[in-house]
Every structure is written in C-alpha cells, then in structure tokens.
Design a protein around this motif. Structure first.
Motif, PDB file in Angstrom:
ATOM      1  N   ASN A   3       2.224  -8.946  19.026  1.00  0.00           N
ATOM      2  CA  ASN A   3       2.838  -7.816  19.704  1.00  0.00           C
ATOM      3  C   ASN A   3       3.265  -6.804  18.643  1.00  0.00           C
ATOM      4  O   ASN A   3       4.296  -6.972  17.979  1.00  0.00           O
ATOM      5  N   ALA A   4       2.445  -5.767  18.454  1.00  0.00           N
ATOM      6  CA  ALA A   4       2.667  -4.796  17.374  1.00  0.00           C
ATOM      7  C   ALA A   4       4.040  -4.139  17.465  1.00  0.00           C
ATOM      8  O   ALA A   4       4.697  -3.928  16.444  1.00  0.00           O
ATOM      9  N   GLY A   5       4.501  -3.823  18.662  1.00  0.00           N
ATOM     10  CA  GLY A   5       5.816  -3.207  18.830  1.00  0.00           C
ATOM     11  C   GLY A   5       6.929  -4.133  18.375  1.00  0.00           C
ATOM     12  O   GLY A   5       7.875  -3.718  17.705  1.00  0.00           O
ATOM     13  N   TRP A   6       6.811  -5.396  18.738  1.00  0.00           N
ATOM     14  CA  TRP A   6       7.824  -6.375  18.363  1.00  0.00           C
ATOM     15  C   TRP A   6       7.843  -6.561  16.843  1.00  0.00           C
ATOM     16  O   TRP A   6       8.894  -6.631  16.224  1.00  0.00           O
ATOM     17  N   VAL A   7       6.668  -6.634  16.233  1.00  0.00           N
ATOM     18  CA  VAL A   7       6.579  -6.803  14.778  1.00  0.00           C
ATOM     19  C   VAL A   7       7.170  -5.587  14.062  1.00  0.00           C
ATOM     20  O   VAL A   7       7.847  -5.735  13.045  1.00  0.00           O
ATOM     21  N   ARG A   8       6.946  -4.387  14.602  1.00  0.00           N
ATOM     22  CA  ARG A   8       7.559  -3.181  14.012  1.00  0.00           C
ATOM     23  C   ARG A   8       9.074  -3.257  14.068  1.00  0.00           C
ATOM     24  O   ARG A   8       9.765  -2.898  13.123  1.00  0.00           O
ATOM     25  N   GLU A   9       9.614  -3.722  15.196  1.00  0.00           N
ATOM     26  CA  GLU A   9      11.059  -3.806  15.367  1.00  0.00           C
ATOM     27  C   GLU A   9      11.680  -4.934  14.533  1.00  0.00           C
ATOM     28  O   GLU A   9      12.803  -4.813  14.069  1.00  0.00           O
ATOM     29  N   GLU A  10      10.965  -6.052  14.398  1.00  0.00           N
ATOM     30  CA  GLU A  10      11.477  -7.202  13.656  1.00  0.00           C
ATOM     31  C   GLU A  10      10.388  -7.717  12.710  1.00  0.00           C
ATOM     32  O   GLU A  10       9.755  -8.736  12.966  1.00  0.00           O
ATOM     33  N   PRO A  11      10.188  -7.016  11.590  1.00  0.00           N
ATOM     34  CA  PRO A  11       9.080  -7.370  10.691  1.00  0.00           C
ATOM     35  C   PRO A  11       9.241  -8.720   9.998  1.00  0.00           C
ATOM     36  O   PRO A  11       8.276  -9.234   9.442  1.00  0.00           O
TER      37      PRO A  11
END
Length: 171
Positions: free
Chosen positions: A64-72
């Motif tokens: 989930n690219a959005g999730w990874v951006r928010e919590e790298p």
C-alpha cells in the motif's frame, strides 16, 4: 488503495528471490498462497524446500504505497517488535527471519517470519473465555521490556500543520 506491485494471488518475483536468499543457497520455492487479513500489507503463506526439509513461512509485502509513505519504517518496526517479543519467555509470536526496510531487495518493504498455526475467530462461541485468553496474552506483551523498539510516530496528513480534517468516532 494504490498498489506498488504485489498481485492479488502471486508473490512478485523479486520478493520470491529475496525470500530464497533469506533462507540460504539450498532453498527452493515450492508454493505460496494469499492469506486472509493484511490491512497494511499483502500477506502470503510460503512453502520452501530447504535441503531435505519442507519449511513454511509468512511473507508480508507492504504494497500500500500511501501507507508506506505515511509510515516508511513499517517493516523495520515490525521486525524489531517480533525480535523483542521472541526474546520474551513463553509468548506465542512468530520469529523474525528477515526484513527489507526499503524494499531494495524484495521490491517493496517486506517482513519474513516463521509460520504459526492458527485461525481468525472474531465471533467465538465462548466470548468470555476468548476475552480472558486475549487479556492474558496482552498483559504479558505489555509487561515486556521492549527498549530496542524505537517508535517513530507519524501523524496522518490531516493532523499536520496547515491541514484540517474531521475524525468521527462510531457510536
């Protein structure tokens, strides 16, 4: 939900190669299947042949690219928690095998852990017993000294300065 590259049913080739590398030269890919759950990641049950042994593991691909951006730091954080919980006596948790924080080898952030038998049961027949057992395990987890776990807290975008949002709590 934006997806980095994980297919609904197949483990991407780069992730397969990383899993095999994590188990060593004698590892061979046998099969994989998508597991239930996985809000922040695609979760797969993986079967390998390592020498003469059949080995099962669980692979979490943070797709989930959005999730990874928010919590790298998702995969690093989960790896540290698994390592910390495994060190504690008598906690029913999988053991960390490997993690790829940035996805430089697996193609996306990933965590590889041992497989544990079990099933999801959110509607048990004896809810009181289920809650007692859950509370007992959670109590042991929360009593654990987890100094090595460094938690970086990321605020959702709507809570950052200059942004606004409304959060509604279900009644």
């Amino acid at each position: 939900m934006a997806s980095i590259e994980a297919s609904e049913h197949a483990v991407p080739e780069r992730a397969q190669l990383w899993v095999l590398k994590s188990f060593g030269q004698k590892a061979q890919w046998v099969s994989s299947r998508r597991l239930k759950g996985g809000v922040s990641a695609a979760v797969y049950g993986v079967t390998l042949r390592v020498g003469q042994d059949s080995v099962q593991a669980v692979l979490r691909l943070f797709d989930n690219a959005g999730w990874v951006r928010e919590e790298p730091d998702l995969s690093r954080h989960e790896g540290a928690v698994l390592r910390s919980m495994t060190a504690c006596a008598n906690l029913p948790v999988p053991q960390l095998i490997a993690y790829d924080e940035l996805g430089s080898e697996a193609g996306m952030p990933a965590v590889l852990m041992t497989y544990m038998r079990g099933e999801i049961d959110l509607m048990p027949h004896d809810q009181s017993l289920w809650l007692d057992e859950l509370a007992a395990v959670l109590s042991r987890i929360h009593a654990t000294d987890a100094k090595e776990v460094v938690w970086a807290f990321y605020l959702p975008r709507c809570f950052r300065m200059g942004s606004s949002c409304v959060v509604r709590v279900p009644e």
